[in-house]
Design a protein around this motif. Structure first.
Motif, PDB file in Angstrom:
ATOM      1  N   ASP A  73       0.848  -1.197   0.000  1.00 30.78           N
ATOM      2  CA  ASP A  73       0.000   0.000   0.000  1.00 30.78           C
ATOM      3  C   ASP A  73       0.883   1.247   0.000  1.00 30.78           C
ATOM      4  O   ASP A  73       1.976   1.247   0.569  1.00 30.78           O
ATOM      5  CB  ASP A  73      -0.899   0.028   1.240  1.00 30.78           C
ATOM      6  N   GLU A  74       0.397   2.302  -0.617  1.00 34.63           N
ATOM      7  CA  GLU A  74       1.137   3.562  -0.643  1.00 34.63           C
ATOM      8  C   GLU A  74       0.462   4.585   0.261  1.00 34.63           C
ATOM      9  O   GLU A  74      -0.763   4.699   0.286  1.00 34.63           O
ATOM     10  CB  GLU A  74       1.236   4.098  -2.074  1.00 34.63           C
ATOM     11  N   VAL A  75       1.279   5.296   1.011  1.00 42.49           N
ATOM     12  CA  VAL A  75       0.786   6.321   1.935  1.00 42.49           C
ATOM     13  C   VAL A  75       1.513   7.626   1.630  1.00 42.49           C
ATOM     14  O   VAL A  75       2.752   7.675   1.625  1.00 42.49           O
ATOM     15  CB  VAL A  75       1.017   5.905   3.404  1.00 42.49           C
ATOM     16  N   ILE A  76       0.736   8.669   1.354  1.00 39.22           N
ATOM     17  CA  ILE A  76       1.305   9.975   0.995  1.00 39.22           C
ATOM     18  C   ILE A  76       1.502  10.805   2.249  1.00 39.22           C
ATOM     19  O   ILE A  76       0.562  11.033   3.021  1.00 39.22           O
ATOM     20  CB  ILE A  76       0.395  10.702  -0.018  1.00 39.22           C
ATOM     21  N   VAL A  77       2.738  11.270   2.449  1.00 36.51           N
ATOM     22  CA  VAL A  77       3.144  11.988   3.663  1.00 36.51           C
ATOM     23  C   VAL A  77       4.002  13.181   3.249  1.00 36.51           C
ATOM     24  O   VAL A  77       4.795  13.069   2.300  1.00 36.51           O
ATOM     25  CB  VAL A  77       3.981  11.052   4.578  1.00 36.51           C
ATOM     26  N   PRO A  78       3.886  14.328   3.908  1.00 37.14           N
ATOM     27  CA  PRO A  78       4.811  15.423   3.604  1.00 37.14           C
ATOM     28  C   PRO A  78       6.232  15.042   4.011  1.00 37.14           C
ATOM     29  O   PRO A  78       6.428  14.368   5.027  1.00 37.14           O
ATOM     30  CB  PRO A  78       4.287  16.583   4.453  1.00 37.14           C
ATOM     31  N   LYS A  95       4.501   1.509   1.520  1.00 32.81           N
ATOM     32  CA  LYS A  95       5.494   2.307   0.810  1.00 32.81           C
ATOM     33  C   LYS A  95       5.159   3.772   1.070  1.00 32.81           C
ATOM     34  O   LYS A  95       4.043   4.222   0.792  1.00 32.81           O
ATOM     35  CB  LYS A  95       5.448   2.023  -0.690  1.00 32.81           C
ATOM     36  N   ILE A  96       6.117   4.510   1.641  1.00 31.65           N
ATOM     37  CA  ILE A  96       5.875   5.915   1.952  1.00 31.65           C
ATOM     38  C   ILE A  96       6.226   6.769   0.737  1.00 31.65           C
ATOM     39  O   ILE A  96       7.332   6.676   0.186  1.00 31.65           O
ATOM     40  CB  ILE A  96       6.705   6.370   3.164  1.00 31.65           C
ATOM     41  N   LYS A 120      -2.571   2.356  -5.929  1.00 29.22           N
ATOM     42  CA  LYS A 120      -2.126   1.737  -4.683  1.00 29.22           C
ATOM     43  C   LYS A 120      -2.208   2.686  -3.484  1.00 29.22           C
ATOM     44  O   LYS A 120      -1.952   2.271  -2.351  1.00 29.22           O
ATOM     45  CB  LYS A 120      -0.675   1.261  -4.831  1.00 29.22           C
ATOM     46  N   THR A 121      -2.559   3.949  -3.726  1.00 25.97           N
ATOM     47  CA  THR A 121      -2.613   4.915  -2.623  1.00 25.97           C
ATOM     48  C   THR A 121      -3.743   4.570  -1.674  1.00 25.97           C
ATOM     49  O   THR A 121      -4.905   4.475  -2.071  1.00 25.97           O
ATOM     50  CB  THR A 121      -2.797   6.357  -3.149  1.00 25.97           C
ATOM     51  N   LYS A 122      -3.399   4.392  -0.403  1.00 22.15           N
ATOM     52  CA  LYS A 122      -4.390   3.975   0.603  1.00 22.15           C
ATOM     53  C   LYS A 122      -4.714   5.101   1.580  1.00 22.15           C
ATOM     54  O   LYS A 122      -5.837   5.193   2.079  1.00 22.15           O
ATOM     55  CB  LYS A 122      -3.828   2.774   1.370  1.00 22.15           C
ATOM     56  N   VAL A 123      -3.720   5.951   1.879  1.00 20.06           N
ATOM     57  CA  VAL A 123      -3.891   6.976   2.919  1.00 20.06           C
ATOM     58  C   VAL A 123      -3.148   8.247   2.522  1.00 20.06           C
ATOM     59  O   VAL A 123      -2.065   8.183   1.925  1.00 20.06           O
ATOM     60  CB  VAL A 123      -3.339   6.488   4.286  1.00 20.06           C
ATOM     61  N   ILE A 148      -9.742   7.179  -0.678  1.00 18.17           N
ATOM     62  CA  ILE A 148      -8.518   7.119   0.125  1.00 18.17           C
ATOM     63  C   ILE A 148      -8.832   7.576   1.551  1.00 18.17           C
ATOM     64  O   ILE A 148      -9.596   8.515   1.751  1.00 18.17           O
ATOM     65  CB  ILE A 148      -7.426   8.045  -0.483  1.00 18.17           C
ATOM     66  N   PHE A 149      -8.230   6.917   2.539  1.00 19.18           N
ATOM     67  CA  PHE A 149      -8.335   7.372   3.921  1.00 19.18           C
ATOM     68  C   PHE A 149      -7.533   8.661   4.111  1.00 19.18           C
ATOM     69  O   PHE A 149      -6.485   8.852   3.490  1.00 19.18           O
ATOM     70  CB  PHE A 149      -7.753   6.334   4.891  1.00 19.18           C
ATOM     71  N   VAL A 150      -8.008   9.510   5.017  1.00 14.83           N
ATOM     72  CA  VAL A 150      -7.243  10.689   5.456  1.00 14.83           C
ATOM     73  C   VAL A 150      -7.025  10.576   6.961  1.00 14.83           C
ATOM     74  O   VAL A 150      -7.982  10.454   7.731  1.00 14.83           O
ATOM     75  CB  VAL A 150      -7.977  12.000   5.124  1.00 14.83           C
ATOM     76  N   VAL A 151      -5.750  10.580   7.357  1.00 11.04           N
ATOM     77  CA  VAL A 151      -5.369  10.563   8.769  1.00 11.04           C
ATOM     78  C   VAL A 151      -4.690  11.895   9.073  1.00 11.04           C
ATOM     79  O   VAL A 151      -3.575  12.153   8.622  1.00 11.04           O
ATOM     80  CB  VAL A 151      -4.418   9.388   9.087  1.00 11.04           C
TER      81      VAL A 151
END
Length: 381
Positions: A73-78, A95-96, A120-123, A148-151
């Protein structure tokens, strides 16, 4: 006498409540003060479900489990954030995917998020830097469009709000699917350590409780909803002790007083350093019109790494402790072990040039005026 960067403080009944907790015969998690704190947040900020945790990091790790993060899964982070924002999801095998900030403030840029969304973006993990809101309307629209989830990483964002285009105003932490807050000693409201998870979707309430109780349905058992409890899911020991919750509750009783004082400190810095900004010596924080300012910190951006280094050294010689902040995570040793170096210019600029000034509840006007004066002396020279 040295002016520290941060200083913990007692403002009310912290010690009295700690004593009460000990005398109650229960200082493990989920006692009287934990429940008082959770009720406070749910009532004041309309958070549907609040669970206190031992740290913001733990709250993020709980969110990663609730999002069912799996290998690949891919997670988008600053890139410009604390390691926990990424590490919580990396621990689950994600995968960050690091993306850039705006050029004029450290918050994640939704245009950069959109460029990096894949099947593949999950969050998406928006980090409300300095308690200033990310553009949550734009981020939630992207999340809805791509399922997509937002945390929300709201570690610094207690008592801060976002205003939508239609005028609706919501507390940060109440907008994404989940949110994580911190009560570390550097935050507005402190408990030494401590954090909380906010769950904004009712269908995750029960599972969040189970994850927090080591993967057991122990909370439901104590409420009499099941006649025994056992291991039913993933989880860990995420509950804070009543000592932490007791200290925190005394702070919450004084939230408005604390916030008023911090806003005064923030405004004094802003007004005192405005001349330097107008001369082009430094850049000062920008508060977008959709965000309130919770006065979590005061930072300035120097023109270069060398200038910032020289200013830190100069202030230290004057017994004033200023500090830089995050190092771009895309440049970290851990990330580069398995990834090619990527160019994230705005994050790198904040890494090299952003400087945080002393900021705590007991900072006096006299001390603050001295800090401002010494910064002006440095730039005049």
């Amino acid at each position: 006498m040295t002016i520290p960067f941060n200083k913990p403080f007692i403002i009310g009944d912290e010690l009295k409540y700690i004593e009460e907790a000990v005398k109650s015969g229960k200082i493990s998690g989920d006692g009287l003060f934990t429940k008082k704190c959770q009720n406070f947040f749910e009532e004041k900020y309309s958070f549907p479900k609040v669970l206190l945790t031992t740290s913001c990091t733990d709250a993020l790790e709980m969110a990663a489990i609730l999002c069912d993060i799996k290998e690949g899964d891919e997670v988008i982070v600053p890139s410009y954030t604390f390691v926990s924002s990424a590490n919580a999801f990396a621990l689950r095998g994600a995968k960050i995917v690091f993306v850039d900030s705006y050029s004029d403030n450290p918050n994640i840029d939704p245009r950069e998020i959109e460029k990096h969304i894949t099947p593949k973006t999950k969050v998406i993990v928006p980090v409300h830097y300095a308690g200033v809101a990310c553009d949550m309307e734009a981020i939630m629209n992207l999340a809805k469009q791509h399922d997509i989830f937002v945390v929300e990483d709201a570690a610094q964002a207690i008592d801060s709000y976002y205003t939508f285009a239609d005028g609706t105003k919501k507390a940060l932490g109440s907008i994404g699917h989940f949110a994580a807050f911190s009560f570390h000693e550097t935050k507005n409201i402190i408990a030494g350590e401590g954090g909380m998870l906010v769950v904004n979707d009712e269908k995750y309430f029960e599972r969040a409780e189970i994850i927090r109780e080591k993967g057991t349905n122990r909370s439901a058992f104590f409420r009499g909803e099941v006649n025994k409890y056992g291991w039913v899911d993933l989880g860990s020991s995420f509950l804070p002790s009543e000592i932490i919750s007791a200290f925190l509750y005394a702070q919450l009783e004084n939230l408005d007083k604390i916030q008023s004082k911090r806003i005064d400190i923030w405004n004094r810095y802003m007004n005192g350093l405005n001349d330097l900004m107008e001369k082009g010596d430094i850049k000062l924080p920008i508060i977008p019109n959709y965000s309130t300012n919770n006065a979590h910190m005061f930072y300035m951006v120097c023109r270069s790494y060398e200038e910032r280094t020289a200013l830190i050294k100069y202030l230290k010689e004057k017994d004033i402790l200023s500090v830089f902040h995050y190092l771009s995570l895309n440049k970290s040793d851990f990330f580069l072990k398995n990834n090619l170096e990527i160019d994230i210019p705005n994050s790198d600029n904040f890494t090299d040039s952003l400087l945080r000034l002393p900021f705590y509840y007991e900072l006096t006007e006299k001390e603050q005026n001295l800090i401002i004066e010494e910064i002006k002396v440095f730039f005049d020279a």
